[in-house]
Design a protein around this motif. Sequence first.
Motif, PDB file in Angstrom:
ATOM      1  N   ALA A   1       2.174   1.809  -3.480  1.00 44.77           N
ATOM      2  CA  ALA A   1       1.132   2.452  -4.293  1.00 44.77           C
ATOM      3  C   ALA A   1       1.018   3.927  -3.917  1.00 44.77           C
ATOM      4  CB  ALA A   1      -0.201   1.730  -4.097  1.00 44.77           C
TER       5      ALA A   1
ATOM      6  N   GLN B   1      -4.316  -5.433  -8.988  1.00 46.75           N
ATOM      7  CA  GLN B   1      -4.056  -3.985  -9.013  1.00 46.75           C
ATOM      8  C   GLN B   1      -4.273  -3.405  -7.626  1.00 46.75           C
ATOM      9  OE1 GLN B   1      -2.913  -3.445 -12.752  1.00 46.75           O
ATOM     10  NE2 GLN B   1      -3.534  -1.531 -11.753  1.00 46.75           N
ATOM     11  N   ILE B   2      -3.452  -2.452  -7.257  1.00 42.87           N
ATOM     12  CA  ILE B   2      -3.830  -1.556  -6.155  1.00 42.87           C
ATOM     13  C   ILE B   2      -3.861  -0.182  -6.798  1.00 42.87           C
ATOM     14  CG2 ILE B   2      -3.263  -0.597  -3.913  1.00 42.87           C
ATOM     15  CD1 ILE B   2      -1.715  -2.990  -3.203  1.00 42.87           C
ATOM     16  N   GLY B   3      -5.047   0.323  -7.063  1.00 41.78           N
ATOM     17  CA  GLY B   3      -5.144   1.579  -7.813  1.00 41.78           C
ATOM     18  C   GLY B   3      -4.433   1.423  -9.142  1.00 41.78           C
ATOM     19  N   ASP B   4      -3.469   2.312  -9.411  1.00 41.63           N
ATOM     20  CA  ASP B   4      -2.744   2.250 -10.688  1.00 41.63           C
ATOM     21  C   ASP B   4      -1.559   1.285 -10.643  1.00 41.63           C
ATOM     22  OD1 ASP B   4      -4.428   4.123 -11.677  1.00 41.63           O
ATOM     23  OD2 ASP B   4      -3.096   5.831 -11.222  1.00 41.63           O
ATOM     24  N   MET B   5      -1.271   0.752  -9.494  1.00 38.67           N
ATOM     25  CA  MET B   5      -0.058  -0.081  -9.359  1.00 38.67           C
ATOM     26  C   MET B   5      -0.367  -1.563  -9.639  1.00 38.67           C
ATOM     27  SD  MET B   5       2.499  -0.343  -6.088  1.00 38.67           S
ATOM     28  CE  MET B   5       1.748  -1.744  -5.265  1.00 38.67           C
ATOM     29  N   HIS B   6       0.457  -2.149 -10.514  1.00 38.33           N
ATOM     30  CA  HIS B   6       0.308  -3.584 -10.786  1.00 38.33           C
ATOM     31  C   HIS B   6       1.025  -4.373  -9.694  1.00 38.33           C
ATOM     32  CE1 HIS B   6      -0.904  -2.486 -14.820  1.00 38.33           C
ATOM     33  NE2 HIS B   6       0.216  -1.804 -14.955  1.00 38.33           N
TER      34      HIS B   6
ATOM     35  N   LYS C   1       0.837  -1.214   0.000  1.00 41.25           N
ATOM     36  CA  LYS C   1       0.000   0.000   0.000  1.00 41.25           C
ATOM     37  C   LYS C   1       0.866   1.255   0.000  1.00 41.25           C
ATOM     38  CE  LYS C   1      -3.580  -2.601   2.262  1.00 41.25           C
ATOM     39  NZ  LYS C   1      -4.183  -2.964   3.536  1.00 41.25           N
TER      40      LYS C   1
ATOM     41  N   SER D   1       5.012   1.811  -9.970  1.00 40.12           N
ATOM     42  CA  SER D   1       4.184   1.312 -11.068  1.00 40.12           C
ATOM     43  C   SER D   1       3.946  -0.194 -10.959  1.00 40.12           C
ATOM     44  CB  SER D   1       4.820   1.650 -12.418  1.00 40.12           C
ATOM     45  OG  SER D   1       6.060   1.010 -12.534  1.00 40.12           O
ATOM     46  N   GLN D   2       4.924  -0.911 -10.408  1.00 41.66           N
ATOM     47  CA  GLN D   2       4.734  -2.360 -10.298  1.00 41.66           C
ATOM     48  C   GLN D   2       5.507  -2.936  -9.112  1.00 41.66           C
ATOM     49  OE1 GLN D   2       4.696  -6.263 -13.102  1.00 41.66           O
ATOM     50  NE2 GLN D   2       6.514  -5.019 -13.329  1.00 41.66           N
TER      51      GLN D   2
ATOM     52  N   THR E   1       0.438   6.355   1.791  1.00 40.55           N
ATOM     53  CA  THR E   1      -0.141   5.030   1.600  1.00 40.55           C
ATOM     54  C   THR E   1      -1.468   5.184   0.849  1.00 40.55           C
ATOM     55  OG1 THR E   1      -0.736   2.984   2.744  1.00 40.55           O
ATOM     56  CG2 THR E   1      -1.308   5.043   3.869  1.00 40.55           C
TER      57      THR E   1
END
Length: 543
Positions: free
Chosen positions: A75, A170-175, A72, A80-81, A155
Amino acid sequence: MKIETIATAPIEGQMPGTSGLRKKTRVFMEPHYLENFIQATFDAIGGGAGKTFVVGGDGRYFNKAAIQTILKMAAGNGASQVIVGQDGILSTPAASHLIRLNKTDGGFILSASHNPGGIDEDFGVKFNAENGGPAPEGLTAKMFDATKTIEQFKTVDAADVDLSTVGNVQIGDMHVRVVDPVESYQALMEALFDFDAIRGLFAGGFTMRFDAMHAVTGPYATAILEGALGAPAGTVVNGVPLEDFGKGHPDPNPIWAKPLMDLMMSDAAPDMGAASDGDGDRNMIVGRGAYVTPSDSLAVLAANAHLAPAYRDGLAGIARSMPTSAASDRVAAKLGIGCYETPTGWKFFGNLLDAGKVTICGEESAGTGSDHVREKDGLWAVLLWLNILAVRKQSVSDIVQEHWQTFGRDYYSRYDYEAVATDQANQLMSELRARLDGLAGQAFGDVTVATADEFSYLDPVDGSISKNQGVRIAFAGGGRAVFRLSGTGTQGATLRLYLEQYSGVDGALDLDTQAALADVRGAAQEICNMAALIGRTEPDVIT
Ligand code: G16
């Protein structure tokens, strides 16, 4: 998804030690303790925006919860990942490999290594840089500085990620890519070693016991030894990682891996015994009736590495930590290759490996590795031994004996004095330092001091200097004593006394180790005034 900025304040004592930040688990569970350190790490590397990371740990208590926090926060910091091991599991060498393989910007490894796990035991966090290796001192200093001024961390308000299934989330935009922890590490091992030859060894009846000590190496060892290499089921014992390591001390040495040692010294011993630690980077090698010291193992592996495909063309050089015995120096001299002495801590090998100056590195603390990753690697050492045994068709003990006949033997032992009051330990070290200049030429019992100094390391690659890395006293006749305070303990101070006595090529090769070291031990304890300053000379652990 909304990024949350949470106000916080500095927490004292977040200085990374020999290998990351290690504290009692309950300390890590205190409000903002983990968050502050993770945010300080992001701040020290110039933020997380657009970056990729690897996250995983040795499965100890608090591993899973800490991973959710870090995901978290990654993110929240705009990563990004993040690549995570399934169920949060990654051995330290496997994490190092994933960082390199995927060209990520680094990784967080959650482990207190060989220290016990559980809510009342130890936890740790280490950041490895994009070369896959532990953050060098320059970076850990920045991280520590950031912990001293931190005012907020970032966070996101998100549900926990399901880490039990391999796949993408996904967490929001993060892979978040959840990966099999073993797969790519196993492929790397298959590329380094002659698996056909090792399969032949097992098919011919070679027997082995690998004690995973209820720690992270279990799944790796089971897949590789019993799966790919055809060792019989049951070769790997204690192979399921447990949050408290079965209440054991997952440190692969004769003290903590006693059941394995007992077996190897008995009539029922298999051909080889091996063990690995909490996070899979340390190793212990035992032949039938013959324990191989980590310093000797490094020397034997270096002398025989060319028998494995990856090292067929020879080694660029060998590096060892200062307290490690000089056995590998003798191999480097014979091979005519570079030989480096670094401070304790795998992070000091990184520059040498990156610059191609060394291929193999090792430490007395049961760590050996090569340029395949930027961490020591327990299973790698076991597989290189197996590859050598498969080619030489001799026993572990015969190989070690022949090695000593060629190079002479470096009798070696480490004494640990644990939970010493910090002020007493510091006083011992400072009084010892104060005596150094006048020691040369003085006799203690039957031995005379040849040189005495405090080790300081000039990194030949980046020119950085690391001072106060341990006191070393060399004696006429090939003895040496080294004193330093551990940087991985979590309670009081641990004083380490490293003892060494070289036999010479024509000297006795079959003495009892402690008897061979008696003179050096007596002199060392007298020189540092041990009995008076810490009230004892008997160590807690002898390895
Ligand atoms: C760590 C470091 C090693 C070091 C060992 C002992 O290992 O990576 O380089 O030799 O600690 O350090 P100290 O003597 O300061 O306690 P690990 O396996 O604990 O990560």
